[in-house]
Enzyme design. Structure first.
Site, mmCIF file in Angstrom:
data_model
loop_
_atom_site.group_PDB
_atom_site.id
_atom_site.type_symbol
_atom_site.label_atom_id
_atom_site.label_comp_id
_atom_site.label_asym_id
_atom_site.label_seq_id
_atom_site.Cartn_x
_atom_site.Cartn_y
_atom_site.Cartn_z
ATOM 1 N N GLY A 16 0.812 -1.214 0.000
ATOM 2 C CA GLY A 16 0.000 0.000 0.000
ATOM 3 C C GLY A 16 0.840 1.256 0.000
ATOM 4 O O GLY A 16 0.591 2.191 -0.779
ATOM 5 N N TYR A 147 -6.005 -17.951 6.542
ATOM 6 C CA TYR A 147 -5.559 -16.994 5.530
ATOM 7 C C TYR A 147 -5.835 -17.529 4.134
ATOM 8 O O TYR A 147 -6.377 -16.818 3.277
ATOM 9 C CB TYR A 147 -4.066 -16.727 5.711
ATOM 10 C CG TYR A 147 -3.492 -15.706 4.754
ATOM 11 C CD1 TYR A 147 -3.881 -14.376 4.809
ATOM 12 C CD2 TYR A 147 -2.543 -16.078 3.804
ATOM 13 C CE1 TYR A 147 -3.342 -13.429 3.939
ATOM 14 C CE2 TYR A 147 -1.996 -15.141 2.931
ATOM 15 C CZ TYR A 147 -2.403 -13.822 2.999
ATOM 16 O OH TYR A 147 -1.876 -12.904 2.129
#
Length: 285
Positions: A16, A147
């Protein structure tokens, strides 16, 4: 190409944060978001607008945040769904709440942010949605079931979204990183449940030690991955003159493991072809 306006989730670190810097370097505009606004306020010095966005908040709250972004900046051309974390632990050691939290961020949070922007994209008949998945969207490793489950789920819902919206002029990209040198495995990001169940304890201890040793030693370069994604969105660099795929694994380990699984699946289909194709109802003659 006219400058694009990007919105990126999970900008406090890793992919990000790199997306913000690489987008600016291409001459585009970017809106950075994170759950903890204090961790991205330094981006204001680069001229980057920042918004607090916890993707586990309610749909109404996320809609309001996206509406505020659109009111201030007019449009969003590209959404990068990046915010995620990894939960480590066996089925028996992870609580039901651990599983809910993993899916709440990696799946339902992503759904809510995308839903908030879909009307905007649909009305404009243009927009690109990028989803950061994982090698774990292909392979479930021991101790990573939660996950992997969240990333397998993401793969399916995004494939469905692609089928629903392609005719509207919307583009969807599913990026599948292998092991990249982000903070995913750092103690501040990873949520782990070491096992004290005798049958799992030794393997759990070895896994925790292995992950700690791998943190910041992963082979993949986040800068290279982000630059490839920008090429795919903008039709530049590696994507120039190419048909951009819907799904793209990235990383040497991802290439090797995905190829091996595909080949094994094809081999199974061929070996069991007669059985697989023997299940139709017999028609009466």
């Amino acid at each position: 190409m006219a400058p694009l306006v990007w919105l990126v989730t999970g900008c406090s670190s890793g992919f990000g944060n790199q997306f913000v810097h690489s987008i600016l370097a291409r001459g585009d505009r970017v809106v950075a978001t994170a759950r903890d606004l204090s961790k991205i306020q330094h981006l204001n010095q680069l001229g980057v607008p920042t918004f607090q966005l916890d993707i586990t908040d309610s749909q109404a709250f996320i809609n309001a945040t996206i509406s505020k972004v659109l009111a201030e900046y007019g449009r969003i051309d590209v959404l990068i769904n990046n915010a995620a974390y990894i939960a480590i632990g066996t089925w028996e050691d992870l609580s039901y709440e651990d599983w809910l939290a993993q899916f709440d961020t990696n799946v339902f949070g992503t759904i809510k942010v995308t839903k908030a922007l879909l009307p905007h994209f649909r009305e404009r008949k243009k927009g690109t949605m990028v989803f950061i998945s994982s090698l774990s969207g292909w392979i479930g490793h021991a101790g990573c079931s939660a996950y992997a489950g969240s990333k397998f789920a993401l793969e399916g819902i995004v494939e469905g979204l692609h089928a629903e919206t392609a005719h509207l002029g919307l583009k969807t990209l599913l990026i599948e990183p292998g092991r990249f040198r982000t903070n995913l495995l750092s103690s501040s990001s990873m949520k782990s449940r070491p096992s004290d169940i005798p049958e799992y304890a030794e393997r759990s201890r070895a896994q925790m030690e292995g992950l700690a040793g791998e943190d910041q030693n992963q082979p993949g370069d986040p800068v290279k991955l982000v630059e490839i994604v920008l090429d795919l969105v903008r039709g530049e660099g590696v994507a120039q003159g190419m048909e951009v795929p819907f799904r793209l694994p990235l990383g040497v380990d991802c290439y090797t493991d995905v190829k091996e699984k595909c080949e094994a699946t094809l081999a199974t289909l061929e070996t069991w072809k007669n059985v697989t194709r023997s299940t139709d109802i017999e028609t009466q003659k």
